[in-house]
Design an enzyme around this catalytic site. Structure first.
Site, PDB file in Angstrom:
ATOM      1  N   SER A 213      35.759  69.085  46.268  1.00 30.11           N
ATOM      2  CA  SER A 213      34.684  68.620  47.141  1.00 30.11           C
ATOM      3  C   SER A 213      35.255  68.228  48.494  1.00 30.11           C
ATOM      4  CB  SER A 213      33.985  67.418  46.508  1.00 30.11           C
ATOM      5  OG  SER A 213      34.732  66.254  46.783  1.00 30.11           O
ATOM      6  N   LYS A 214      34.361  67.753  49.351  1.00 28.52           N
ATOM      7  CA  LYS A 214      34.755  67.383  50.711  1.00 28.52           C
ATOM      8  C   LYS A 214      35.834  66.319  50.738  1.00 28.52           C
ATOM      9  CE  LYS A 214      30.449  68.331  52.951  1.00 28.52           C
ATOM     10  NZ  LYS A 214      29.340  67.982  53.732  1.00 28.52           N
ATOM     11  N   ARG A 215      35.766  65.423  49.783  1.00 26.30           N
ATOM     12  CA  ARG A 215      36.660  64.270  49.843  1.00 26.30           C
ATOM     13  C   ARG A 215      38.039  64.545  49.269  1.00 26.30           C
ATOM     14  NH1 ARG A 215      31.725  63.092  49.376  1.00 26.30           N
ATOM     15  NH2 ARG A 215      31.721  63.758  47.210  1.00 26.30           N
TER      16      ARG A 215
END
Ligand code: GLU
Length: 445
Positions: A213-215
Site C-alpha cells: 500500500s501507499k504507506r
C-alpha cells in the site's frame, strides 16, 4: 499487422506508487518492443481527489525512470499527439456524445436521474494475455451506471471511450481492474468497436504477503530518488517484478529487456517486493556507473548533507568518488563515506580508537610517518605505497595490517573505507602526513 498502441492511465491522487510505475514500465516496454506508441492519459475526472501537483509527480517520476511518452502530457508542460486532450477532465463533450448514442439506440436509460447501461444477461468471454481466458456469467449482473445524477460520467465509461477514441490496441494494467473488464467489454460491444487485447499484471506484495500500500516502505518512486538510488537500477528492478529473462540474471541493460519483453511471459503469480534485491542491484549499477554519470547525483547529495563545500577541486572530488563508489550501494551513504575528504576536523570512531590507537599501534603509526616522509610526491601512488607498507612491515617484523589499521584511522577517522593505498594516493602526501601528525598529537598520552 496493426501497430501497437498502449496507454498508461493514472489517476493523479497522490504519490507515484511503485505499482503504478511498474504498470507504466510494462506498457512502455511493450511499446518499445513492438515499435508502437506509448500514450499517457491522465484520468482526472474525480475533481475531489485529483490535484495538478500529483500529475507533476507522475510526469517527473516517468522522466526520472526514462519512460518517455509518445503522446500525452510531457514533463516540460507541453503535450504531444493529436488524439487528445489527454486529460479526461477536458473530454466531457466526447463522453456526452457516447452516452447520447447509447440512449438513442436504447442501450441505456435514465433511472433516478442517473444513466444506466443495459448489460446483456448472456455469458461473456474475457480473454487475457497474462491471466488467461475466463467466461463471466451475467445472469444476475445489474445494469451499469455510466453517468451519475450530477451528470458526471463514471470511470468505466470514460475509460472505455478513451481506449476506443485513442485506438488503444492493448490494455496493460493492474490486476485490480480484472474484475472490471467484462463491463468494459460489454460497453465496447455496445459501441460496435473492436476490443483491445487485455493484459492484467499481478499485484506487488510485501515480503510478508500483504498487498503493498501507499504507506509501505519502498512504495513511493520519489523516495528512491531522494535516497540516492540510480534510476537505471530502480527501472531494472521494476522489470523483474513480474517478468524475467528466464536465465537467472538480474542485472540487465534496458535494451535487452526491450528486445525480450513480451506479454505472455509476464508472470501469472503475484510479485514480491524485495528491498534487499533492489539495494543489491543498485550497488551493481553504482560500481559500474561512470564518474561522469554519478557526479551530479553525488554533488547534490553531498552538498545537501553539508559535506561538500560550494567550491571544490573537481579532479580531487572525482578521484575520491571513484574509489568510494566501489564500496557503497546507495547515494545516501555518500556523506558518511566521503565527509573526511573535504574537512580536517572529521570525527574518529571511538571503538576503533580504543582498539587501534594503543601505544603499540601509535608506535607503528610513528614508524610509518617516518617512512612516508621519505617518499616524494611522485611515489605517492597506490602501487608504490603498497610496496612501502610491505617493506616496512617486513622490516619491523609485523603483518601489514599492523600499519594499515592505524593509517586508515589516522587519515579518515574510520575503520572501514576504500582501499587504503588508493585512499592515501587520492588524499595526497601533504594531507596524509598532516593528518598522521594530528592523530599522533591527539591520541598519544
Ligand atoms: N485510472 C485507472 C487507474 O489508475 C486506470 C485503469 C486502466 O488502466 O484502465 O487504476
Amino acid at each position: 499487422m496493426e501497430s501497437v498502441r498502449v496507454r498508461f492511465a493514472p489517476s493523479p491522487t497522490g504519490m507515484f506508487h511503485i505499482g503504478s510505475a511498474r504498470t507504466a514500465l510494462f506498457n512502455w516496454l511493450y511499446a518499445r518492443h513492438t515499435g508502437g506508441a506509448f500514450i499517457l492519459r491522465i484520468e482526472d475526472t474525480d475533481a475531489a481527489r485529483n490535484k495538478p501537483e500529483y500529475v507533476d509527480v507522475i510526469l517527473q517520476g516517468l522522466k526520472w525512470l526514462g519512460m518517455d511518452a509518445d503522446e500525452g502530457p510531457q514533463p516540460d508542460g507541453s503535450i504531444k499527439g493529436d488524439k487528445g486532450p489527454y486529460f479526461q477532465s477536458q473530454r466531457g463533450e466526447i463522453y456526452k456524445k457516447y452516452v447520447d448514442r447509447l440512449l438513442a439506440e436504447g442501450k441505456a436509460y435514465e433511472s433516478d436521474g442517473a444513466i444506466r447501461f443495459r448489460v446483456p444477461k448472456t455469458p461473456i468471454d474475457v480473454p487475457d494475455l497474462i491471466c488467461g481466458d475466463r467466461q463471466i456469467d451475467r445472469a444476475n449482473e445489474p445494469d451499469l451506471v455510466i453517468q451519475r445524477k450530477d451528470g458526471s460520467p463514471v470511470f468505466h465509461l470514460v475509460n472505455v471511450v478513451d481506449d476506443i477514441e485513442m485506438n488503444v490496441t492493448h490494455v496493460i494494467r493492474g490486476e485490480d481492474h480484472l474484475s472490471n473488464t467484462h463491463k468494459h467489454l460489454a460497453l465496447i460491444e455496445a459501441f460496435g468497436a473492436k476490443a483491445p487485447h487485455y493484459a492484467h499484471i499481478p499485484l506487488i506484495l510485501n515480503p510478508n504477503g500483504s498487498k503493498m500500500s501507499k504507506r509501505d516502505v519502498g512504495a513511493s518512486i520519489a523516495d528512491y530518488k531522494e535516497q540516492g538510488y540510480l534510476h537505471e537500477a530502480v527501472r531494472n528492478y521494476l522489470c523483474l517484478l513480474g517478468w524475467s529473462p528466464k536465465d537467472n540474471r538480474e542485472v540487465l541493460p534496458i535494451e535487452e529487456v526491450i528486445a525480450k519483453f513480451d506479454l505472455p511471459q509476464v508472470n501469472r503469480s503475484n510479485a514480491h517486493f524485495d528491498l534487499n534485491k533492489l539495494f543489491w542491484i543498485n550497488g551493481e549499477y553504482f560500481r559500474a556507473a561512470s564518474i561522469e554519470a554519478l557526479e551530479p547525483l553525488a554533488v547534490e547529495i553531498l552538498q545537501k548533507g553539508g559535506v561538500l563545500p560550494e567550491s571544490y577541486d573537481p579532479a580531487y572530488f572525482r578521484a575520491a568518488l571513484s574509489i568510494v563508489k566501489e564500496k557503497i550501494k546507495l547515494g545516501r551513504e555518500l556523506p558518511e563515506w566521503m565527509g573526511y575528504f573535504f574537512r580536517e576536523d572529521f570525527e574518529f570512531e571511538e571503538a576503533a580508537v580504543k582498539k587501534v590507537f594503543t601505544p603499540e599501534g601509535l608506535g607503528h603509526l610513528a614508524q610509518l610517518r617516518v617512512r612516508l616522509a621519505t617518499l616524494d610526491a611522485t611515489k605517492f601512488n597506490a602501487a608504490d605505497l603498497e610496496a612501502e607498507f610491505k617493506a616496512l612491515a617486513a622490516a619491523i617484523g609485523q603483518k601489514v595490517g599492523a600499519l594499515i589499521h592505524p593509517a586508515r584511522l589516522a587519515v579518515s577517522g574510520r575503520s572501514v573505507g576504500p582501499s587504503l593505498y588508493h585512499l592515501l594516493e587520492v588524499l595526497g602526501r601533504e594531507r596524509v602526513l598532516a593528518r598522521i601528525d594530528r592523530a599522533e598529537q591527539k591520541f598519544s598520552k
